[in-house]
Design a protein around this motif. Structure first.
Motif, PDB file in Angstrom:
ATOM      1  N   LEU A  57       0.801  -1.119  -0.078  1.00  0.00           N
ATOM      2  CA  LEU A  57      -0.260  -0.074  -0.071  1.00  0.00           C
ATOM      3  C   LEU A  57       0.751   1.211  -0.220  1.00  0.00           C
ATOM      4  O   LEU A  57       0.507   2.414  -0.473  1.00  0.00           O
ATOM      5  CB  LEU A  57      -0.596   0.105   1.421  1.00  0.00           C
ATOM      6  N   SER A  58       1.905   1.128   0.553  1.00  0.00           N
ATOM      7  CA  SER A  58       2.925   2.466   0.692  1.00  0.00           C
ATOM      8  C   SER A  58       4.313   1.873   0.766  1.00  0.00           C
ATOM      9  O   SER A  58       4.638   0.807   1.099  1.00  0.00           O
ATOM     10  CB  SER A  58       2.515   3.359   1.904  1.00  0.00           C
ATOM     11  N   GLY A  59       5.309   2.637   0.256  1.00  0.00           N
ATOM     12  CA  GLY A  59       6.656   2.514   0.309  1.00  0.00           C
ATOM     13  C   GLY A  59       7.134   1.812  -0.885  1.00  0.00           C
ATOM     14  O   GLY A  59       6.478   1.834  -1.827  1.00  0.00           O
ATOM     15  N   SER A  60       8.133   0.950  -0.776  1.00  0.00           N
ATOM     16  CA  SER A  60       8.587  -0.093  -1.785  1.00  0.00           C
ATOM     17  C   SER A  60       9.306  -1.394  -1.383  1.00  0.00           C
ATOM     18  O   SER A  60       9.614  -1.370  -0.063  1.00  0.00           O
ATOM     19  CB  SER A  60       9.637   0.768  -2.521  1.00  0.00           C
ATOM     20  N   ALA A  61       9.331  -2.404  -2.347  1.00  0.00           N
ATOM     21  CA  ALA A  61       9.955  -3.707  -1.591  1.00  0.00           C
ATOM     22  C   ALA A  61      10.292  -4.329  -2.831  1.00  0.00           C
ATOM     23  O   ALA A  61       9.937  -4.247  -4.028  1.00  0.00           O
ATOM     24  CB  ALA A  61       8.852  -4.188  -0.730  1.00  0.00           C
ATOM     25  N   THR A  62      11.194  -5.182  -2.577  1.00  0.00           N
ATOM     26  CA  THR A  62      11.606  -6.373  -3.775  1.00  0.00           C
ATOM     27  C   THR A  62      11.300  -7.710  -3.002  1.00  0.00           C
ATOM     28  O   THR A  62      11.752  -8.164  -1.932  1.00  0.00           O
ATOM     29  CB  THR A  62      12.969  -5.997  -3.885  1.00  0.00           C
ATOM     30  N   LEU A  63      10.297  -8.256  -3.671  1.00  0.00           N
ATOM     31  CA  LEU A  63      10.056  -9.950  -3.302  1.00  0.00           C
ATOM     32  C   LEU A  63      10.675 -10.650  -4.304  1.00  0.00           C
ATOM     33  O   LEU A  63      10.574 -10.604  -5.490  1.00  0.00           O
ATOM     34  CB  LEU A  63       8.337  -9.942  -3.234  1.00  0.00           C
ATOM     35  N   ARG A  64      11.343 -11.783  -3.870  1.00  0.00           N
ATOM     36  CA  ARG A  64      12.081 -12.967  -4.648  1.00  0.00           C
ATOM     37  C   ARG A  64      11.434 -14.199  -4.388  1.00  0.00           C
ATOM     38  O   ARG A  64      11.075 -14.693  -3.313  1.00  0.00           O
ATOM     39  CB  ARG A  64      13.480 -12.826  -4.430  1.00  0.00           C
ATOM     40  N   PHE A  65      11.187 -14.792  -5.538  1.00  0.00           N
ATOM     41  CA  PHE A  65      10.882 -16.400  -5.356  1.00  0.00           C
ATOM     42  C   PHE A  65      12.066 -17.254  -5.607  1.00  0.00           C
ATOM     43  O   PHE A  65      12.845 -16.747  -6.560  1.00  0.00           O
ATOM     44  CB  PHE A  65       9.678 -16.519  -6.662  1.00  0.00           C
ATOM     45  N   GLU A  66      12.104 -18.433  -4.946  1.00  0.00           N
ATOM     46  CA  GLU A  66      13.276 -18.999  -5.365  1.00  0.00           C
ATOM     47  C   GLU A  66      13.379 -19.716  -6.702  1.00  0.00           C
ATOM     48  O   GLU A  66      14.530 -19.652  -7.139  1.00  0.00           O
ATOM     49  CB  GLU A  66      13.183 -20.285  -4.078  1.00  0.00           C
ATOM     50  N   GLY A  71      14.498 -10.613  -8.365  1.00  0.00           N
ATOM     51  CA  GLY A  71      13.543 -10.318  -7.435  1.00  0.00           C
ATOM     52  C   GLY A  71      12.374  -9.336  -8.197  1.00  0.00           C
ATOM     53  O   GLY A  71      12.640  -8.892  -9.360  1.00  0.00           O
ATOM     54  N   ARG A  72      11.140  -9.049  -7.780  1.00  0.00           N
ATOM     55  CA  ARG A  72      10.050  -8.314  -8.305  1.00  0.00           C
ATOM     56  C   ARG A  72       9.799  -7.224  -7.622  1.00  0.00           C
ATOM     57  O   ARG A  72       9.898  -7.179  -6.292  1.00  0.00           O
ATOM     58  CB  ARG A  72       8.724  -9.306  -8.176  1.00  0.00           C
ATOM     59  N   GLU A  73      10.157  -5.874  -8.051  1.00  0.00           N
ATOM     60  CA  GLU A  73      10.063  -4.630  -7.484  1.00  0.00           C
ATOM     61  C   GLU A  73       8.517  -4.349  -7.357  1.00  0.00           C
ATOM     62  O   GLU A  73       7.860  -4.378  -8.345  1.00  0.00           O
ATOM     63  CB  GLU A  73      10.779  -3.647  -8.416  1.00  0.00           C
ATOM     64  N   LEU A  74       8.406  -3.832  -6.198  1.00  0.00           N
ATOM     65  CA  LEU A  74       6.864  -3.549  -5.646  1.00  0.00           C
ATOM     66  C   LEU A  74       6.924  -2.116  -5.556  1.00  0.00           C
ATOM     67  O   LEU A  74       7.592  -1.711  -4.813  1.00  0.00           O
ATOM     68  CB  LEU A  74       6.336  -4.460  -4.633  1.00  0.00           C
ATOM     69  N   ARG A  75       5.742  -1.522  -6.022  1.00  0.00           N
ATOM     70  CA  ARG A  75       5.442  -0.280  -5.559  1.00  0.00           C
ATOM     71  C   ARG A  75       4.116  -0.236  -4.987  1.00  0.00           C
ATOM     72  O   ARG A  75       3.221  -1.074  -5.247  1.00  0.00           O
ATOM     73  CB  ARG A  75       5.694   0.972  -6.818  1.00  0.00           C
ATOM     74  N   PRO A  76       3.567   0.971  -4.502  1.00  0.00           N
ATOM     75  CA  PRO A  76       2.293   1.087  -4.036  1.00  0.00           C
ATOM     76  C   PRO A  76       0.914   0.905  -5.111  1.00  0.00           C
ATOM     77  O   PRO A  76       1.279   1.174  -5.988  1.00  0.00           O
ATOM     78  CB  PRO A  76       2.042   2.668  -3.371  1.00  0.00           C
ATOM     79  N   GLY A  77       0.242  -0.255  -4.504  1.00  0.00           N
ATOM     80  CA  GLY A  77      -0.684  -0.902  -5.413  1.00  0.00           C
ATOM     81  C   GLY A  77      -0.470  -2.142  -6.086  1.00  0.00           C
ATOM     82  O   GLY A  77      -1.312  -2.933  -6.343  1.00  0.00           O
ATOM     83  N   ASP A  78       0.793  -2.482  -5.945  1.00  0.00           N
ATOM     84  CA  ASP A  78       1.251  -3.736  -6.664  1.00  0.00           C
ATOM     85  C   ASP A  78       0.611  -4.872  -5.727  1.00  0.00           C
ATOM     86  O   ASP A  78       0.576  -4.973  -4.548  1.00  0.00           O
ATOM     87  CB  ASP A  78       2.641  -4.006  -6.766  1.00  0.00           C
ATOM     88  N   TRP A  79      -0.018  -6.039  -6.265  1.00  0.00           N
ATOM     89  CA  TRP A  79      -0.255  -6.977  -5.484  1.00  0.00           C
ATOM     90  C   TRP A  79       0.382  -8.355  -6.124  1.00  0.00           C
ATOM     91  O   TRP A  79       0.517  -8.378  -7.411  1.00  0.00           O
ATOM     92  CB  TRP A  79      -1.937  -7.212  -5.143  1.00  0.00           C
ATOM     93  N   HIS A  88       9.561 -18.166  -1.069  1.00  0.00           N
ATOM     94  CA  HIS A  88      10.046 -16.543  -1.401  1.00  0.00           C
ATOM     95  C   HIS A  88      10.653 -16.019  -0.265  1.00  0.00           C
ATOM     96  O   HIS A  88      10.672 -16.459   0.971  1.00  0.00           O
ATOM     97  CB  HIS A  88       8.564 -15.903  -1.653  1.00  0.00           C
ATOM     98  N   ARG A  89      11.331 -14.724  -0.555  1.00  0.00           N
ATOM     99  CA  ARG A  89      11.669 -13.972   0.447  1.00  0.00           C
ATOM    100  C   ARG A  89      11.560 -12.456   0.109  1.00  0.00           C
ATOM    101  O   ARG A  89      11.306 -12.031  -1.127  1.00  0.00           O
ATOM    102  CB  ARG A  89      13.350 -14.366   0.615  1.00  0.00           C
ATOM    103  N   VAL A  90      11.696 -11.606   1.223  1.00  0.00           N
ATOM    104  CA  VAL A  90      11.701 -10.277   0.953  1.00  0.00           C
ATOM    105  C   VAL A  90      13.249  -9.795   0.872  1.00  0.00           C
ATOM    106  O   VAL A  90      14.074  -9.828   1.743  1.00  0.00           O
ATOM    107  CB  VAL A  90      10.985  -9.486   2.201  1.00  0.00           C
ATOM    108  N   GLU A  91      13.575  -9.236  -0.130  1.00  0.00           N
ATOM    109  CA  GLU A  91      14.856  -8.936  -0.582  1.00  0.00           C
ATOM    110  C   GLU A  91      15.344  -7.618   0.136  1.00  0.00           C
ATOM    111  O   GLU A  91      16.286  -7.201   0.325  1.00  0.00           O
ATOM    112  CB  GLU A  91      15.235  -9.223  -1.783  1.00  0.00           C
ATOM    113  N   ARG A  92      14.099  -6.555   0.114  1.00  0.00           N
ATOM    114  CA  ARG A  92      14.401  -5.026   0.481  1.00  0.00           C
ATOM    115  C   ARG A  92      13.168  -4.624   0.884  1.00  0.00           C
ATOM    116  O   ARG A  92      12.039  -4.870  -0.044  1.00  0.00           O
ATOM    117  CB  ARG A  92      15.268  -4.358  -0.566  1.00  0.00           C
TER     118      ARG A  92
END
Length: 110
Positions: A57-66, A71-79, A88-92
């Motif tokens: 919903l806010s901020g940013s993150a990188t989620l990676r699947f084994e 990794g997949r870069e996520l921004r607000p609104g991404d699901w 999976h893991r949260v890389e950032r």
């Protein structure tokens, strides 16, 4: 019951993520997760027995699947929908702006 998902956000950075269960019923749990720069420990992979639907919903993150090279870069609104046992893991997560997640956990069928 009602509230605002952005109320009570801790300032970034914090030493630990904040997990708050918003609603729980048999078979489903909805939670707010607030990340302020955290990531999964080196070599750690989540391997959950149930499915999970998560939205940033806010901020940013990188989620990676084994099973993916990057990794997949996520921004607000991404699901995304994370199937049971898909490692999976949260890389950032953003260290300056709280990354607010809405997660829906679905228990595995009996």
């Amino acid at each position: 019951m009602s509230a605002n998902l952005f109320d009570g956000l801790p300032p970034a950075p914090q030493p630990e993520e904040l997990f708050e269960t918003l609603c729980a019923r048999p078979g489903v749990r909805i939670e707010r997760i607030v990340s302020t720069g955290q990531c999964s420990p080196p070599g750690f992979w989540y391997d959950q027995p149930g499915d999970e639907w998560v939205a940033l919903l806010s901020g940013s993150a990188t989620l990676r699947f084994e099973d993916e090279a990057t990794g997949r870069e996520l921004r607000p609104g991404d699901w995304m929908f994370i199937a049971a046992h898909r490692r999976h893991r949260v890389e950032r997560t953003d260290a300056t702006t709280p990354s607010v997640w809405l997660a829906v956990h679905l228990d595995p069928p009996d």
